[in-house]
Design a protein around this motif. Structure first.
Motif: not given
Length: 262
Positions: A198-199, A205-208, A218-222
């Motif tokens: 992502l960095e 932010a758009a990539e995330r 709707g979110r990443l897995v932890t």
């Protein structure tokens, strides 16, 4: 060898008296898995290229999965210090970005060497010890990339497709010896590797947001969610589970949702 009654008496999820090795346990999913195994009562050795972040009660050892002699020595020493081995978590691996044209032969060989042959070397070193356990289990960290076509992941997907196929073949080879073999297929997990990707993006932010949207939840897995699945498969609670790929992907593998507003 662990006493089955000693383990069962502690209740479901209790790993008291079990001995575990986690490769690639210095950060991310591997570290979360090692910590959860220890919290459930296991004695855990972390084998990593850089185990500096590993803290007690976890045991830490430096190991490069690309070197068979180093792997053999690290596993032997860890098993000696643990006093046996019941669980192997093959988590060490690296990522790769690009289409089939974007990485040269040397990079293909390097990624496959680490992600696939690394598991082969560690499993080969661990199996003689696992056969002595009444709760022997191997869990391989695979990926949703093994079963879903993801853009810009040709090399990584090829390596993880091989891991899933290897898992099924190992499960068949070793079931009669009492060694269960399974894998966990995470969706995009919020790990240091994803953070570095992502960095590098023009708009992190758009990539995330795009990665979040790719998963139905709707979110990443932890990392902790993936660790919970690995620990379940590793322990006696999953005694009848072998040759299984468990997706922890927010529904990415199986769900086909309608676009919003339809």
């Amino acid at each position: 060898m662990s006493d089955p009654q000693e383990v069962i008496s502690g209740g479901i999820g209790d790993l008291h008296s079990l001995k575990a090795i986690v490769t690639g346990g210095g950060s991310g999913i591997g570290l979360a898995t090692a910590q959860l195994l220890a919290a459930r009562g296991a004695d855990v050795a972390v084998l990593d290229l850089n185990p500096a972040a590993v803290q007690a009660p976890l045991r830490r050892y430096t190991m490069n999965v690309m070197d068979a002699a180093v792997v053999d020595a690290a596993v032997r020493i860890a098993v000696r210090d643990l006093g046996g081995l019941d669980i192997l978590v093959n988590n060490a691996g690296i990522g790769a970005i690009g289409t089939v044209e974007d990485n040269d032969d040397a990079e293909w060989m390097r990624v496959l060497d680490i992600n696939v042959l690394g598991m082969v070397r560690t499993s080969r070193a661990a199996l003689p010890h696992l056969r002595k356990s009444v709760h022997a289990s191997i869990v391989n960290t695979c990926s949703i990339a093994a079963t879903a076509g993801l853009p810009q992941r040709a090399l990584y997907s090829a390596s993880k497709g091989a891991v899933q196929a290897l898992t099924m073949a190992m499960a068949a080879d070793h079931v009669a010896e009492g060694v269960r073999v399974n894998c966990v297929n995470p969706g995009t997990a919020d790990t240091p590797w994803i953070g570095r990707l992502l960095e590098q993006a023009p708009d992190p932010a758009a990539e995330r947001a795009a990665l979040n949207a790719r998963q139905p939840l709707g979110r990443l897995v932890t990392a902790d969610e993936v660790a919970a699945a690995i620990v379940y498969l590793a322990g006696p609670s999953a005694a009848s589970v072998t040759g299984t790929a468990l997706a922890v992907d927010g529904g990415m593998q199986g769900l086909r949702l309608r676009p919003k507003g339809r």
